[in-house]
Design an enzyme around this catalytic site. Structure first.
Site, PDB file in Angstrom:
ATOM      1  N   GLU A 104       0.822  -1.199   0.000  1.00 48.38           N
ATOM      2  CA  GLU A 104       0.000   0.000   0.000  1.00 48.38           C
ATOM      3  C   GLU A 104       0.859   1.251   0.000  1.00 48.38           C
ATOM      4  O   GLU A 104       1.949   1.282   0.586  1.00 48.38           O
ATOM      5  CB  GLU A 104      -0.934  -0.029   1.218  1.00 48.38           C
ATOM      6  CG  GLU A 104      -1.965  -1.122   1.044  1.00 48.38           C
ATOM      7  CD  GLU A 104      -2.945  -1.254   2.191  1.00 48.38           C
ATOM      8  OE1 GLU A 104      -4.058  -1.737   1.948  1.00 48.38           O
ATOM      9  OE2 GLU A 104      -2.608  -0.902   3.325  1.00 48.38           O
ATOM     10  N   CYS A 117       3.472   8.462   1.323  1.00 46.18           N
ATOM     11  CA  CYS A 117       3.972   7.536   2.336  1.00 46.18           C
ATOM     12  C   CYS A 117       4.208   6.202   1.633  1.00 46.18           C
ATOM     13  O   CYS A 117       3.258   5.562   1.176  1.00 46.18           O
ATOM     14  CB  CYS A 117       2.903   7.429   3.422  1.00 46.18           C
ATOM     15  SG  CYS A 117       3.310   6.308   4.733  1.00 46.18           S
ATOM     16  N   CYS A 124       6.357  -6.822   7.532  1.00 41.58           N
ATOM     17  CA  CYS A 124       7.508  -6.389   8.334  1.00 41.58           C
ATOM     18  C   CYS A 124       7.807  -7.480   9.344  1.00 41.58           C
ATOM     19  O   CYS A 124       6.892  -8.079   9.917  1.00 41.58           O
ATOM     20  CB  CYS A 124       7.207  -5.080   9.060  1.00 41.58           C
ATOM     21  SG  CYS A 124       8.639  -4.454   9.980  1.00 41.58           S
ATOM     22  N   CYS A 128       6.301  -5.053  15.944  1.00 42.89           N
ATOM     23  CA  CYS A 128       5.897  -4.059  16.949  1.00 42.89           C
ATOM     24  C   CYS A 128       4.441  -4.361  17.284  1.00 42.89           C
ATOM     25  O   CYS A 128       3.619  -4.575  16.378  1.00 42.89           O
ATOM     26  CB  CYS A 128       6.064  -2.644  16.413  1.00 42.89           C
ATOM     27  SG  CYS A 128       7.779  -2.284  15.998  1.00 42.89           S
ATOM     28  N   CYS A 131       1.352  -2.284  15.764  1.00 42.63           N
ATOM     29  CA  CYS A 131       1.383  -1.985  14.329  1.00 42.63           C
ATOM     30  C   CYS A 131       0.759  -3.124  13.527  1.00 42.63           C
ATOM     31  O   CYS A 131       1.163  -4.279  13.668  1.00 42.63           O
ATOM     32  CB  CYS A 131       2.835  -1.764  13.899  1.00 42.63           C
ATOM     33  SG  CYS A 131       3.056  -1.635  12.116  1.00 42.63           S
ATOM     34  N   SER A 209      12.045   6.578   8.082  1.00 44.00           N
ATOM     35  CA  SER A 209      11.574   6.331   9.447  1.00 44.00           C
ATOM     36  C   SER A 209      12.023   4.929   9.846  1.00 44.00           C
ATOM     37  O   SER A 209      11.828   3.969   9.105  1.00 44.00           O
ATOM     38  CB  SER A 209      10.040   6.417   9.458  1.00 44.00           C
ATOM     39  OG  SER A 209       9.541   6.042  10.720  1.00 44.00           O
ATOM     40  N   SER A 231      11.283   5.819  15.484  1.00 45.79           N
ATOM     41  CA  SER A 231      10.080   5.366  16.187  1.00 45.79           C
ATOM     42  C   SER A 231      10.487   4.938  17.586  1.00 45.79           C
ATOM     43  O   SER A 231      10.828   3.782  17.817  1.00 45.79           O
ATOM     44  CB  SER A 231       9.467   4.184  15.420  1.00 45.79           C
ATOM     45  OG  SER A 231       9.053   4.629  14.153  1.00 45.79           O
ATOM     46  N   HIS A 233       8.730   5.591  20.869  1.00 44.57           N
ATOM     47  CA  HIS A 233       7.503   5.045  21.476  1.00 44.57           C
ATOM     48  C   HIS A 233       7.566   4.625  22.943  1.00 44.57           C
ATOM     49  O   HIS A 233       6.527   4.336  23.538  1.00 44.57           O
ATOM     50  CB  HIS A 233       6.969   3.852  20.669  1.00 44.57           C
ATOM     51  CG  HIS A 233       6.779   4.137  19.223  1.00 44.57           C
ATOM     52  ND1 HIS A 233       6.226   5.315  18.753  1.00 44.57           N
ATOM     53  CD2 HIS A 233       7.077   3.418  18.105  1.00 44.57           C
ATOM     54  CE1 HIS A 233       6.184   5.278  17.433  1.00 44.57           C
ATOM     55  NE2 HIS A 233       6.704   4.167  17.017  1.00 44.57           N
ATOM     56  N   CYS A 352      -1.270   5.833   9.716  1.00 42.22           N
ATOM     57  CA  CYS A 352      -0.027   5.211  10.166  1.00 42.22           C
ATOM     58  C   CYS A 352      -0.283   3.897  10.884  1.00 42.22           C
ATOM     59  O   CYS A 352      -1.107   3.848  11.793  1.00 42.22           O
ATOM     60  CB  CYS A 352       0.639   6.131  11.179  1.00 42.22           C
ATOM     61  SG  CYS A 352       1.978   7.039  10.498  1.00 42.22           S
TER      62      CYS A 352
HETATM   63  N1  SAH Z   1       9.218   0.573  10.127  1.00 43.19           N
HETATM   64  C1  SAH Z   1       9.389   1.968  10.188  1.00 43.19           C
HETATM   65  C2  SAH Z   1       8.515   2.722   9.214  1.00 43.19           C
HETATM   66  C3  SAH Z   1       7.109   2.255   9.017  1.00 43.19           C
HETATM   67  S1  SAH Z   1       6.005   2.516  10.356  1.00 43.19           S
HETATM   68  C4  SAH Z   1       9.197   2.478  11.600  1.00 43.19           C
HETATM   69  O1  SAH Z   1       8.732   1.708  12.435  1.00 43.19           O
HETATM   70  O2  SAH Z   1       9.552   3.618  11.853  1.00 43.19           O
HETATM   71  C5  SAH Z   1       5.716   4.279  10.278  1.00 43.19           C
HETATM   72  C6  SAH Z   1       5.298   4.899  11.613  1.00 43.19           C
HETATM   73  O3  SAH Z   1       3.984   4.493  11.996  1.00 43.19           O
HETATM   74  C7  SAH Z   1       6.206   4.502  12.758  1.00 43.19           C
HETATM   75  O4  SAH Z   1       6.518   5.595  13.576  1.00 43.19           O
HETATM   76  C8  SAH Z   1       5.344   3.525  13.486  1.00 43.19           C
HETATM   77  O5  SAH Z   1       5.766   3.350  14.787  1.00 43.19           O
HETATM   78  C9  SAH Z   1       3.975   4.161  13.356  1.00 43.19           C
HETATM   79  N2  SAH Z   1       2.868   3.262  13.665  1.00 43.19           N
HETATM   80  C10 SAH Z   1       2.823   1.930  13.485  1.00 43.19           C
HETATM   81  N3  SAH Z   1       1.627   1.444  13.877  1.00 43.19           N
HETATM   82  C11 SAH Z   1       0.891   2.504  14.307  1.00 43.19           C
HETATM   83  C12 SAH Z   1      -0.446   2.645  14.784  1.00 43.19           C
HETATM   84  N4  SAH Z   1      -1.252   1.594  14.892  1.00 43.19           N
HETATM   85  N5  SAH Z   1      -0.861   3.872  15.120  1.00 43.19           N
HETATM   86  C13 SAH Z   1      -0.043   4.951  14.972  1.00 43.19           C
HETATM   87  N6  SAH Z   1       1.209   4.876  14.502  1.00 43.19           N
HETATM   88  C14 SAH Z   1       1.684   3.664  14.179  1.00 43.19           C
HETATM   89 FE1  SF4 Z   2       7.691  -2.804  11.252  1.00 40.95          FE
HETATM   90 FE2  SF4 Z   2       7.651  -0.161  11.687  1.00 40.95          FE
HETATM   91 FE3  SF4 Z   2       5.431  -1.648  12.035  1.00 40.95          FE
HETATM   92 FE4  SF4 Z   2       7.453  -1.887  13.735  1.00 40.95          FE
HETATM   93  S1  SF4 Z   2       6.206  -0.040  13.392  1.00 40.95           S
HETATM   94  S2  SF4 Z   2       6.310  -3.580  12.831  1.00 40.95           S
HETATM   95  S3  SF4 Z   2       9.216  -1.643  12.405  1.00 40.95           S
HETATM   96  S4  SF4 Z   2       6.498  -1.303  10.120  1.00 40.95           S
END
Ligand code: SAH
Ligand code: SF4
Length: 378
Positions: A104, A117, A124, A128, A131, A209, A231, A233, A352
């Site tokens: 996507e 984006c 992935c 996390c 996510c 990122s 990221s 968090h 996101c």
């Molecule tokens: N893998 C990379 C980039 C993709 S995720 C990373 O983790 O940085 C892009 C951003 O979206 C990251 O900051 C991630 O932590 C955030 N993200 C992931 N899941 C989310 C969610 N459910 N709500 C808000 N932000 C989220």
């Molecule tokens: Fe992967 Fe980024 Fe999602 Fe973590 S937040 S699972 S590193 S895409």
């Protein structure tokens, strides 16, 4: 007796893909096929600035060269299999890369800019817990052409030729996947995005990122001048180990120095964006805000608070507005620059962390050893 004639198929020439080549690679390729290197920049302009994939339309190339390119090369682009438009103007496309995998890509129009984006992997591997992409597993890295194609296709779908009009002004690697576990393909793409013969975006407008792959953060410093978002968090290892499990490999005490190394020696405005997802009663308490101030120390940075975007089967909840405001006020009181991300495209699951794509093979979800292109093992 009738003789059986064996039909020998004409050997298929594997065509070289030009879409994913950065300028150095394109120059080397044209030299290799006996052409002048400046042809490389002409072709790059056609592909990226005018959105042309058909060699016949590249009218400043000789007929002979066009015929030659048709035989040995191609500009491969993925198919848009779905387009969804949010009421807030956000657009999400599902792009089919092969017949099993789709990723996507999201376009977010704002008043003074348009952000794309993009995804760097199918799924992935980092799991996390908050996510959606991380929860569905990992299939494979995207190749150069598959990553830059997202920009190419989005421009096409928006009816824009980047040479004439720049609707997409910013690109963020915040779609599916961890870009720093795919540096081999992500770095050349970042170069194409910033190349004046292609999209010509400034380094402030291309952001990688990452969840914190420390050795690859150092590679950015030495090989590529782009903006960096981390990221984070969580403000202590116990919590970050759960939210962002790669923390077990690269804990906060290793991650933070790598951020200082990244900004070191850069221009006066060089900074890191710290991303912090706001999870109700998990990481949004006042003590977390104070802890965050402490670990950021005097790192040149901006903090971006991201209200959690829910997805099916998650137990996390978005922090209340009150909690977000309280958290923000504590950081600002200590002199930090803070923004709260406006959630966009929620009605089409384009916000996101909500990207799902199509991951055909989820078996790798439990595979914890991931090999970086650079040979670094996680
Ligand atoms: N893998 C990379 C980039 C993709 S995720 C990373 O983790 O940085 C892009 C951003 O979206 C990251 O900051 C991630 O932590 C955030 N993200 C992931 N899941 C989310 C969610 N459910 N709500 C808000 N932000 C989220
Ligand atoms: Fe992967 Fe980024 Fe999602 Fe973590 S937040 S699972 S590193 S895409």
């Amino acid at each position: 007796m009738r003789q059986i004639e064996e039909v020998v198929p004409t050997q298929e020439i594997t065509k070289v893909d030009l879409l994913g080549m950065d300028r150095a690679a394109m120059g080397a390729y044209f030299t290799e096929i006996g052409e002048k290197p400046f042809r490389a920049t002409q072709v790059m302009k056609w592909i990226h600035q005018f959105g042309v994939a058909d060699f016949d339309e590249m009218t400043n190339l000789s007929k002979a060269l066009r015929e030659k390119l048709k035989r040995v090369a191609h500009v491969r682009t993925p198919k848009i299999v779905e387009e969804q438009r949010s009421t807030d103007g956000t657009i999400k496309w599902l792009l089919e890369m092969d017949n099993k995998n789709a990723v996507e890509v999201v376009f977010i129009p704002e008043k003074n800019r348009g952000t794309l984006c993009i995804s760097s992997q199918v799924g992935c591997a980092l799991e996390c817990t908050f996510c959606s992409t991380g929860q569905q597993g990992f299939n494979r890295n995207l190749e150069n052409w598959e990553i830059i194609a997202q920009m190419w296709v989005a421009n096409k779908a928006l009816g824009c030729k980047p040479k004439e009009e720049r609707i997409i002004s910013n690109v963020v690697f915040m779609g599916m996947g961890e870009p720093l576990l795919n540096v081999k393909h992500v770095f050349p793409v970042a170069r194409i995005l910033m190349d004046d013969f292609a999209y010509g975006l400034s380094k402030r407008r291309v952001t990688i990122s990452t969840s914190g792959v420390v050795p690859a953060i150092d590679m950015i410093k030495s090989e590529l001048d782009v903006s960096l978002a981390i990221s984070l968090h969580a403000t202590n290892d116990a919590l970050r180990d759960i939210l962002v499990p790669i923390n077990k490999k690269y804990p906060i005490a290793e991650l933070m120095p790598s951020l200082y190394r990244y900004v070191e020696g850069g221009h006066s405005k060089k900074h890191v964006t710290i991303e912090y997802v706001m999870l109700d009663k998990v990481n949004d308490l006042t003590e977390h805000a104070h802890e965050l101030v402490e670990i950021l120390g005097d790192l040149p940075c901006k903090v971006n608070l991201i209200p959690f975007n829910p997805f099916p089967n998650t137990d996390y909840r978005r922090s209340s507005n009150n909690a977000i405001h309280r958290f923000r006020a504590i950081l600002e009181d200590k002199g930090l620059k803070v923004t709260v991300r406006k959630t966009r495209g929620e009605d089409i699951d384009a916000a996101c962390g909500q990207l799902a794509g199509k991951v055909s093979d989820r078996t790798k979800r439990t595979q914890h050893v991931v090999e970086l292109d650079s040979g670094i093992k996680l």
